[in-house]
Design an enzyme around this catalytic site. Structure first.
Site, PDB file in Angstrom:
ATOM      1  N   HIS A 272      -6.576   7.680   3.348  1.00  0.00           N
ATOM      2  CA  HIS A 272      -5.261   7.052   3.269  1.00  0.00           C
ATOM      3  C   HIS A 272      -4.857   6.286   4.521  1.00  0.00           C
ATOM      4  O   HIS A 272      -4.216   5.243   4.427  1.00  0.00           O
ATOM      5  CB  HIS A 272      -4.201   8.117   2.965  1.00  0.00           C
TER       6      HIS A 272
ATOM      7  N   VAL B  66       0.839  -1.190   0.000  1.00  0.00           N
ATOM      8  CA  VAL B  66       0.000   0.000   0.000  1.00  0.00           C
ATOM      9  C   VAL B  66       0.879   1.247   0.000  1.00  0.00           C
ATOM     10  O   VAL B  66       2.056   1.206   0.350  1.00  0.00           O
ATOM     11  CB  VAL B  66      -0.962   0.034   1.212  1.00  0.00           C
ATOM     12  N   SER B  67       0.298   2.371  -0.440  1.00  0.00           N
ATOM     13  CA  SER B  67       0.940   3.684  -0.409  1.00  0.00           C
ATOM     14  C   SER B  67       2.249   3.673  -1.204  1.00  0.00           C
ATOM     15  O   SER B  67       2.263   3.274  -2.364  1.00  0.00           O
ATOM     16  CB  SER B  67       1.142   4.124   1.042  1.00  0.00           C
ATOM     17  N   ASN B  68       3.373   4.061  -0.596  1.00  0.00           N
ATOM     18  CA  ASN B  68       4.640   4.028  -1.313  1.00  0.00           C
ATOM     19  C   ASN B  68       4.991   2.617  -1.750  1.00  0.00           C
ATOM     20  O   ASN B  68       5.580   2.413  -2.817  1.00  0.00           O
ATOM     21  CB  ASN B  68       5.761   4.587  -0.436  1.00  0.00           C
TER      22      ASN B  68
END
Length: 699
Positions: free
Chosen positions: A611, A303-305
């Site tokens: 997020h 997830v995310s980066n």
């Protein structure tokens, strides 16, 4: 139990990895990749210790933070347990009312059934550095192989860390899914992670989390700043008690290599698995590469980066290492292409979004002022109204917002954010994101993209512990707590403020202060508008510093060419850190433009999701928002079924969730009615479509 593998070095070539089993002189022997250093091995029985929870189990992860017996001398095992505890909780909402223990969590099995167990997973953990022998990179790689791994039905899941976290950063996302499903998990900290160089005392982190003298550590240090002894002495005299942090100060711009590091983690996993399960070579000593991409499912995930790294790996994978992709809320930046446009309702954005540094520095500049637009509806608002009003005035003086009153200026700031791509659903989240995330991200990436060293003190910022606000000299830089530093491998997230180290404004009137409490020219507190303007100027200016930052940004842009690999992206519409209109939506569109009919990417946008699932425990968040993690799990399940059995993937769609609401001031317990499933065939009013270079998102 710990030991070290000392097998010889050898380059893992694509031809060798992809080869099948042979015999005699043509046998494809399993060789250790040349970039890997010594491999440490830990075996965990699933009782006192395990792969997923470090022995804490579901109950322990939901309880108080584990503490070392000696706070000043934690053991590697204690640091590992603290790291797993904090990294797991950083990704998820751990409140039972939010779904922990019922919709997700260690006790919820691979079929989604909530059991009465603790969810501990026995197995073996392998850790090594990826480096060129200089010690300047030392990217941490880890492979976890659960005891349930079945070589006859082999699978590997990538777990590149989210944010700037260390190697356990994906333990609660793709790591947990992979372990529960009997897959090996290939983790990497992608060159970010827990490296913190205490410049005053010249100590650094080792791979196992212990602190050591930088000289004694040498090339075994996780990160040592590129600063000579004479430079460090001068730096300490001018700015004592400061820290260099790996993501910000490695001068590597590691993001350009996140895809490569993720692919290396997969190669590491293949090496480990074939050492364990590969057929024996004729020499009676070596192992063969029995497990290959031809008989192993590999899902690039996180997830995310970490999700952005998975997409980059899939784009760069020319050897067939990756079978499919399933990611959540990817931080991904795209090559410009103004032929694309994205439309939701009556709002259309042209192009392929914006770079992370562009939109983050814009948010850092505007969010404190925009937060004053509707303070009564802001979620978990900790912004000081008087200081925020001064930020509005500073923006007005710079011609960035208009209006004669603070309210008019706040409305103008919010309007600029929405015009840039933030969704209206993010309005009430802007304040809390400024308090917890925006400046740390902007500052870290300014340094990373420009490859600035700690001694550059970019835009007047530095990292240090600061005195409490109640002390005789409040908010000034001070030595960090020895106990906080000793456990920082476990408590840190790679981006100050973290592990007792804060962001300092060196240019504050009267001397360096904690940034949020610092004083700008004219003896005004305005959340350091001068620093925010300086960071923003690096986006488009012509100064040498700006040119360096922009060069770094160019190195991290992705093409959205997944080479026909099946892929699922899930993203929350209310994401305020990584807005959907600037990332996942244009990625979906550019992929369709680049791949055409060969594209197998579906994009799932979830309403009432943002997020940070961990924020759902904050006041106001839980009542309004649902966990995106629920849909990440679904996407992983769907991708695995597709790769294993040929099950169809869902069409691109908006999933319409139902907020939990609250009783009094307490969020109601979540139920399945709040989080309806992804549909294989979405309804007409929920579809996300692409035609004639236009992405149309259901409103």
């Amino acid at each position: 139990m710990q030991n070290t593998i000392t097998t010889g070095l050898g380059l893992l070539t694509a031809a060798a990895l992809l080869a099948g089993c042979g015999s005699g002189a043509g046998e494809p022997k399993n060789t250790k990749p040349a970039y890997l250093g010594p491999i440490s091995v830990g075996v965990y029985d699933g009782g006192n210790d395990d792969l997923l929870t470090a022995g804490l189990g579901k109950t322990g992860l939901g309880g108080a933070a584990p503490q070392p017996v000696d706070p000043l001398k934690p053991t590697p095992a204690e640091l590992r347990r603290i790291a797993i505890y904090n990294n797991y909780r950083a990704i998820l909402d751990i409140s039972p009312a939010g779904g922990y223990g019922t919709l997700y969590g260690p006790n919820v099995d691979a079929r989604g059934v909530a059991t009465t167990g603790e969810g501990k997973i026995p197995g073996t953990e392998y850790i090594a550095y990826s480096d060129d022998g200089s010690g300047r990179h030392n990217v941490t790689m880890m492979v976890q192989v659960p005891a349930s791994f079945n070589p006859a039905s082999a699978c590997i899941v990538t777990g590149t860390s989210s944010g700037s976290r260390g190697v356990y950063g994906a333990i609660g996302s793709s790591g947990e899914w992979g372990l529960k499903n009997g897959c090996a998990v290939a983790y990497t900290d992608k060159g970010t992670g827990s490296g913190m160089h205490d410049l005053q005392n010249n100590t650094v982190h080792l791979q196992n989390g212990l602190r050591a003298d930088a000289v004694a550590a040498g090339i075994t240090s996780n990160f040592t700043a590129a600063i000579s002894p004479a430079e460090r002495t001068a730096f300490n005299a001018a700015t004592p008690n400061r820290f260099a942090v790996k993501h910000a100060h490695s001068q590597q711009n590691s993001e350009k290599d996140w895809g490569r590091f993720t692919l290396q983690a997969v190669e590491f996993a293949y090496y480990v698995l074939n050492e364990r399960y590969g057929a024996q070579a004729r020499d009676g000593v070596s192992r063969l590469r029995t497990l290959t991409p031809a008989n192993t499912i590999v899902i690039a995930s996180s997830v995310s980066n970490g999700a952005g790294a998975a997409l980059a790996a899939a784009e760069q994978d020319t050897r067939g290492l990756i079978s499919g992709v399933a990611v959540g809320e990817p931080q991904v930046q795209l090559v410009p292409d103004n032929r694309l446009s994205v439309r939701r309702g009556n709002v259309t954005l042209a192009g392929t979004g914006r770079p992370l540094y562009d939109y983050t520095t814009l948010a850092n500049l505007l969010q404190p002022c925009a937060a004053l637009l509707s303070p009564a509806t802001n979620v978990f608002n900790t912004i000081n109204p008087a200081i925020a009003a001064n930020r509005c005035a500073a923006l007005k003086a710079q011609g960035i917002v208009n209006g004669n009153t603070t309210a008019e200026q706040a409305a103008g700031a919010m309007a600029v954010l929405q015009a840039a791509g933030w969704q209206p659903e993010s309005n009430d989240l802007q304040a809390s994101h400024y308090s917890f995330a925006t400046l740390p991200v902007a500052l870290t990436y300014a340094n990373a993209y420009g490859r600035f060293g700690v001694q550059d003190n970019l835009c007047g910022y530095s990292f240090a512990a600061t005195a409490p606000a109640t002390s005789p000299t409040p908010n000034v830089p001070v030595p960090v707590s020895p106990a906080a530093l000793a456990t920082s491998f476990g408590t840190g997230n790679g981006v100050p403020p973290t592990a007792g180290v804060s962001i300092v404004n060196n240019l504050s009137v009267g001397g360096p202060l904690l940034d949020a409490a610092s004083v700008s020219a004219g003896n005004v507190q305005d959340y350091n508008s001068q620093g925010a303007l300086c960071l923003r100027a690096l986006v488009a200016g012509n100064s040498p510093a700006s040119l360096r930052v922009r060069e770094g940004i160019q190195q991290v842009l992705r093409t959205a060419n997944l080479q026909g690999k099946p892929a699922l992206i899930v993203h929350g519409r209310s994401d305020t850190l990584v807005p959907v209109a600037l990332t996942s939506r244009p990625y979906f569109g550019l992929n369709k433009m680049v791949e055409g009919q060969a594209s197998k990417l579906s994009y799932i946008e979830v309403t009432n999701a943002q997020h940070f699932d961990a924020f759902l425990g904050f006041p106001g968040y839980g009542a309004r928002l649902v966990p995106l993690h629920r849909y990440f799990i679904q996407a992983m399940d769907m991708m695995y079924a597709h790769l294993k059995t040929g099950a169809p993937l869902p069409g691109s769609q908006v999933v319409r969730t139902v907020p939990r609401g609250q009783t009094g001031t307490v969020a109601n317990p979540i139920t399945l009615a709040n989080v309806p499933p992804i549909q294989l065939v979405p309804g007409v009013g929920d579809r996300i479509t692409f035609a004639n270079n236009v992405v149309t998102v259901a409103d």
